[in-house]
Design a protein around this motif. Structure first.
Motif, PDB file in Angstrom:
ATOM      1  N   HIS A 363       0.880  -1.166   0.000  1.00  0.00           N
ATOM      2  CA  HIS A 363       0.000   0.000   0.000  1.00  0.00           C
ATOM      3  C   HIS A 363       0.920   1.219   0.000  1.00  0.00           C
ATOM      4  CE1 HIS A 363      -3.539  -2.454   1.256  1.00  0.00           C
ATOM      5  NE2 HIS A 363      -2.568  -3.194   1.780  1.00  0.00           N
ATOM      6  N   LEU A 364       0.861   2.022  -1.038  1.00  0.00           N
ATOM      7  CA  LEU A 364       1.834   3.101  -1.204  1.00  0.00           C
ATOM      8  C   LEU A 364       1.187   4.301  -1.866  1.00  0.00           C
ATOM      9  CD1 LEU A 364       4.793   4.188  -1.310  1.00  0.00           C
ATOM     10  CD2 LEU A 364       5.001   3.029  -3.522  1.00  0.00           C
ATOM     11  N   GLY A 365       1.415   5.483  -1.309  1.00  0.00           N
ATOM     12  CA  GLY A 365       0.988   6.704  -1.972  1.00  0.00           C
ATOM     13  C   GLY A 365       0.560   7.789  -1.019  1.00  0.00           C
ATOM     14  N   TYR A 366       0.394   8.984  -1.583  1.00  0.00           N
ATOM     15  CA  TYR A 366      -0.114  10.112  -0.809  1.00  0.00           C
ATOM     16  C   TYR A 366      -1.557   9.866  -0.395  1.00  0.00           C
ATOM     17  CZ  TYR A 366       3.852  13.133  -2.061  1.00  0.00           C
ATOM     18  OH  TYR A 366       5.088  13.707  -2.196  1.00  0.00           O
ATOM     19  N   ARG A 367      -1.941  10.503   0.714  1.00  0.00           N
ATOM     20  CA  ARG A 367      -3.305  10.363   1.214  1.00  0.00           C
ATOM     21  C   ARG A 367      -3.873  11.725   1.624  1.00  0.00           C
ATOM     22  NH1 ARG A 367      -2.705   6.333  -1.142  1.00  0.00           N
ATOM     23  NH2 ARG A 367      -2.630   4.195  -0.309  1.00  0.00           N
ATOM     24  N   ARG A 368      -5.137  11.940   1.222  1.00  0.00           N
ATOM     25  CA  ARG A 368      -5.952  13.024   1.756  1.00  0.00           C
ATOM     26  C   ARG A 368      -6.904  12.405   2.764  1.00  0.00           C
ATOM     27  NH1 ARG A 368      -6.591  14.406  -4.010  1.00  0.00           N
ATOM     28  NH2 ARG A 368      -5.733  16.471  -4.448  1.00  0.00           N
ATOM     29  N   ALA A 369      -7.124  13.064   3.866  1.00  0.00           N
ATOM     30  CA  ALA A 369      -8.028  12.504   4.874  1.00  0.00           C
ATOM     31  C   ALA A 369      -8.864  13.614   5.495  1.00  0.00           C
ATOM     32  CB  ALA A 369      -7.239  11.780   5.963  1.00  0.00           C
ATOM     33  N   THR A 370     -10.132  13.310   5.742  1.00  0.00           N
ATOM     34  CA  THR A 370     -11.013  14.190   6.506  1.00  0.00           C
ATOM     35  C   THR A 370     -11.460  13.416   7.729  1.00  0.00           C
ATOM     36  OG1 THR A 370     -11.786  15.283   4.494  1.00  0.00           O
ATOM     37  CG2 THR A 370     -13.127  15.556   6.477  1.00  0.00           C
ATOM     38  N   LEU A 371     -11.171  13.934   8.911  1.00  0.00           N
ATOM     39  CA  LEU A 371     -11.455  13.205  10.144  1.00  0.00           C
ATOM     40  C   LEU A 371     -12.959  13.084  10.377  1.00  0.00           C
ATOM     41  CD1 LEU A 371      -8.788  14.590  12.646  1.00  0.00           C
ATOM     42  CD2 LEU A 371      -8.761  12.426  11.391  1.00  0.00           C
ATOM     43  N   LEU A 372     -13.398  11.870  10.686  1.00  0.00           N
ATOM     44  CA  LEU A 372     -14.791  11.601  11.068  1.00  0.00           C
ATOM     45  C   LEU A 372     -14.954  11.613  12.584  1.00  0.00           C
ATOM     46  CD1 LEU A 372     -15.474   8.680   8.560  1.00  0.00           C
ATOM     47  CD2 LEU A 372     -15.979  11.125   8.261  1.00  0.00           C
ATOM     48  N   ALA A 373     -13.851  11.622  13.274  1.00  0.00           N
ATOM     49  CA  ALA A 373     -13.829  11.727  14.738  1.00  0.00           C
ATOM     50  C   ALA A 373     -12.569  12.488  15.106  1.00  0.00           C
ATOM     51  CB  ALA A 373     -13.832  10.342  15.383  1.00  0.00           C
ATOM     52  N   PRO A 374     -12.540  13.159  16.236  1.00  0.00           N
ATOM     53  CA  PRO A 374     -11.357  13.967  16.574  1.00  0.00           C
ATOM     54  C   PRO A 374     -10.172  13.116  17.016  1.00  0.00           C
ATOM     55  CG  PRO A 374     -12.955  14.050  18.350  1.00  0.00           C
ATOM     56  CD  PRO A 374     -13.623  13.300  17.226  1.00  0.00           C
ATOM     57  N   ILE A 375      -8.984  13.635  16.738  1.00  0.00           N
ATOM     58  CA  ILE A 375      -7.748  13.179  17.363  1.00  0.00           C
ATOM     59  C   ILE A 375      -7.320  14.323  18.263  1.00  0.00           C
ATOM     60  CG2 ILE A 375      -5.369  12.423  16.974  1.00  0.00           C
ATOM     61  CD1 ILE A 375      -6.151  11.696  14.130  1.00  0.00           C
ATOM     62  N   SER A 376      -6.700  14.047  19.361  1.00  0.00           N
ATOM     63  CA  SER A 376      -6.299  15.124  20.273  1.00  0.00           C
ATOM     64  C   SER A 376      -5.592  16.221  19.495  1.00  0.00           C
ATOM     65  CB  SER A 376      -5.380  14.572  21.357  1.00  0.00           C
ATOM     66  OG  SER A 376      -5.047  15.579  22.281  1.00  0.00           O
ATOM     67  N   GLY A 377      -6.125  17.435  19.560  1.00  0.00           N
ATOM     68  CA  GLY A 377      -5.538  18.572  18.864  1.00  0.00           C
ATOM     69  C   GLY A 377      -6.081  18.788  17.475  1.00  0.00           C
ATOM     70  N   LEU A 378      -6.806  17.817  16.921  1.00  0.00           N
ATOM     71  CA  LEU A 378      -7.388  17.930  15.589  1.00  0.00           C
ATOM     72  C   LEU A 378      -8.876  17.611  15.684  1.00  0.00           C
ATOM     73  CD1 LEU A 378      -4.589  16.077  13.593  1.00  0.00           C
ATOM     74  CD2 LEU A 378      -5.077  18.528  13.488  1.00  0.00           C
ATOM     75  N   ALA A 379      -9.707  18.536  15.230  1.00  0.00           N
ATOM     76  CA  ALA A 379     -11.155  18.391  15.386  1.00  0.00           C
ATOM     77  C   ALA A 379     -11.751  17.512  14.301  1.00  0.00           C
ATOM     78  CB  ALA A 379     -11.813  19.773  15.343  1.00  0.00           C
ATOM     79  N   ARG A 380     -12.930  16.990  14.599  1.00  0.00           N
ATOM     80  CA  ARG A 380     -13.707  16.291  13.567  1.00  0.00           C
ATOM     81  C   ARG A 380     -13.908  17.229  12.383  1.00  0.00           C
ATOM     82  NH1 ARG A 380     -19.007  15.533  11.813  1.00  0.00           N
ATOM     83  NH2 ARG A 380     -19.560  13.357  11.347  1.00  0.00           N
ATOM     84  N   GLY A 381     -13.699  16.707  11.176  1.00  0.00           N
ATOM     85  CA  GLY A 381     -13.805  17.509   9.975  1.00  0.00           C
ATOM     86  C   GLY A 381     -12.484  18.100   9.510  1.00  0.00           C
ATOM     87  N   ALA A 382     -11.428  17.993  10.305  1.00  0.00           N
ATOM     88  CA  ALA A 382     -10.122  18.515   9.909  1.00  0.00           C
ATOM     89  C   ALA A 382      -9.620  17.777   8.674  1.00  0.00           C
ATOM     90  CB  ALA A 382      -9.120  18.371  11.056  1.00  0.00           C
ATOM     91  N   ALA A 383      -9.053  18.517   7.736  1.00  0.00           N
ATOM     92  CA  ALA A 383      -8.484  17.938   6.514  1.00  0.00           C
ATOM     93  C   ALA A 383      -6.981  17.788   6.680  1.00  0.00           C
ATOM     94  CB  ALA A 383      -8.804  18.822   5.319  1.00  0.00           C
ATOM     95  N   LEU A 384      -6.468  16.615   6.356  1.00  0.00           N
ATOM     96  CA  LEU A 384      -5.061  16.288   6.575  1.00  0.00           C
ATOM     97  C   LEU A 384      -4.436  15.770   5.294  1.00  0.00           C
ATOM     98  CD1 LEU A 384      -5.523  14.236   9.884  1.00  0.00           C
ATOM     99  CD2 LEU A 384      -5.166  16.717   9.672  1.00  0.00           C
ATOM    100  N   ARG A 385      -3.130  15.882   5.218  1.00  0.00           N
ATOM    101  CA  ARG A 385      -2.356  15.277   4.131  1.00  0.00           C
ATOM    102  C   ARG A 385      -1.275  14.384   4.724  1.00  0.00           C
ATOM    103  NH1 ARG A 385      -2.575  17.258  -1.204  1.00  0.00           N
ATOM    104  NH2 ARG A 385      -4.236  18.791  -1.448  1.00  0.00           N
TER     105      ARG A 385
END
Length: 437
Positions: A363-385
């Motif tokens: 499994h290899l490659g860049y990823r875009r992610a939108t959080l469906l639940a929070p991670i400490s310091g990152l809210a639900r809905g945060a967009a990540l790369r």
């Protein structure tokens, strides 16, 4: 501005890491302060750069990193004598859809920073024909400067003469020619080089590389070829830490971290508290957040399964405070990990995940992610790369998905991560919050 060069190649496996390490050490021996960088999402090579140069190496990624972040990271070169950056894959290899500031190719970073490119060309199996490759790279993008080449894996004086003749015929400058030496190759495993910390003789190896480069490459000519283009003023880039006291798993099983992330957290006042699961250490009891990075848990699964104190301390922390794992760290948070021999090992059991290396699939490659639940310091809905690279297969993942994840082209990716209470994990390694411009 500090002058710099990008050490790149037409393709992976041409020998650019050996060249990079040899140059870093040789120039350091000459009394120069050299700032290393690594183009792309590589979490192994920067540790080798640091060993060779004595300075922390930082990743520069044009697909995942916003403009202010790139500007802030390259400001690390202020006050040094020279920048050397190492490319990834082939010089122009990137994704189809550009990201924050480019498509992730080494050429993007070289152009943005104004660094001329030195191509490491593997001439084994060819002679004058290598000049056609170099000429094609020199003409492919008129906005990119190819300073010249270093010929690698030269078989004989006659071979070198023929290869040099081909380059001279098309006007390609040669900075040096490296004879073929099989003993200079660093050992690899399935995710890249064996990690720097696992080489008891690494310093001696790097010194050997430096002597080899010094004997066969014109270091003064390389320094003269370096250029400092006018770049954007350094911008302050902030990435808020998930907590002020962060327990970080760090040993041979958990070592894939990006220096820029923890540097940003420390700059914001966070304290990093390392602990070793392989030494059966629990996270610091005063930590507010536990982070398990990627690495090679599959190579140490039996020791992790026997680490009762580590597992108990992790479970106690998770009762009241958040825990997050990336890739190998995510697998270690699950119920079980099946190694390449088919043996199942007990993991932390804080998530229901079961993974297998007996059924390998890359499994290899860049990823875009939108959080469906929070991670400490990152809210639900945060967009990540981020970036994903592993060979494990998910057998069970009963917990809710943590994020909606897609690749660089927008195609949905099944590896969504998962969460249970305050425990979460992803297969992608976070690089930065998304900020396309």
């Amino acid at each position: 501005m500090t002058p710099g060069l990008m050490i790149a190649a037409p393709a992976s496996g041409a020998g650019k890491t050996t060249v990079m390490l040899g140059l870093l050490r040789a120039l350091r021996e000459d009394g120069l302060a050299v700032q290393p960088f690594k183009s792309g999402p590589d979490y192994i090579d920067p540790a080798f750069h640091r060993a060779a140069s004595g300075r922390q190496s930082f990743n520069l990624d044009s697909w995942a990193m916003p403009r202010a972040m790139l500007s802030s990271l390259t400001a690390q070169a202020e006050g040094v004598d020279l920048v050397l950056a190492e490319g990834s894959m082939g010089l122009f290899d990137g994704v189809a859809e550009p990201g924050a500031t480019g498509n992730g190719a080494t050429a993007d970073i070289a152009k943005r920073m104004g660094w001329p490119v030195v191509l490491v060309v593997d001439v084994s199996g060819q002679a004058q024909s290598a000049a056609a490759t170099a000429l094609g790279f020199a003409r492919y993008d008129p906005d990119l400067t190819i300073a010249g080449v270093i010929l690698n894996r030269v078989a004989s004086p006659r071979h070198e003469r023929l290869a040099r003749g081909g380059m001279a015929a098309v006007g390609i400058r040669i900075f040096g020619a490296l004879p073929r030496r099989g003993d200079l190759k660093l050992p690899e495993r399935h995710l890249g080089l064996v990690q720097a910390a696992e080489h008891p003789d690494l310093d001696a190896r790097i010194a050997d590389y430096a002597a080899f480069l010094r004997a066969h490459v014109d270091l003064a000519a390389l320094r003269d070829a370096a250029a400092a283009a006018q770049r954007d003023p350094a911008e302050r880039w902030r990435f808020a830490p998930p907590a002020q006291r962060i327990a970080l798993a760090r040993d041979a099983a958990f070592s894939f971290t990006y220096p820029h992330m923890f540097g940003a957290w420390r700059s914001a006042g966070a304290e990093i508290l390392p602990f070793s699961p392989l030494a059966n250490e629990p996270p610091d009891a005063t930590a507010e957040f536990v982070w398990l990075p990627g690495g090679y848990p599959e190579l140490h699964a039996a020791r992790l399964a026997a680490a009762d104190t580590f597992r108990a301390g992790l479970a106690e922390h998770a009762r009241t405070r958040p825990v997050h794992g990336e890739c190998g760290g995510y697998m270690a948070l699950g119920e079980g990990l099946i190694d390449a021999d088919g043996t199942r090992h007990r993991m932390a059991g804080l998530l229901g995940l079961v993974t297998s290396y007996a059924r390998r699939r890359m499994h290899l490659g860049y990823r875009r992610a939108t959080l469906l639940a929070p991670i400490s310091g990152l809210a639900r809905g945060a967009a990540l790369r981020g970036h994903e690279f592993h060979y494990s297969t998910i057998l069970e993942q009963p917990d809710p998905p943590l994020a909606s994840v897609s690749d660089a082209d927008g195609n949905r990716v099944a590896e969504s991560g998962s969460y249970r209470g305050q425990v979460s994990g992803t297969f992608f390694h976070l690089i930065a919050p998304a900020e396309d411009r």
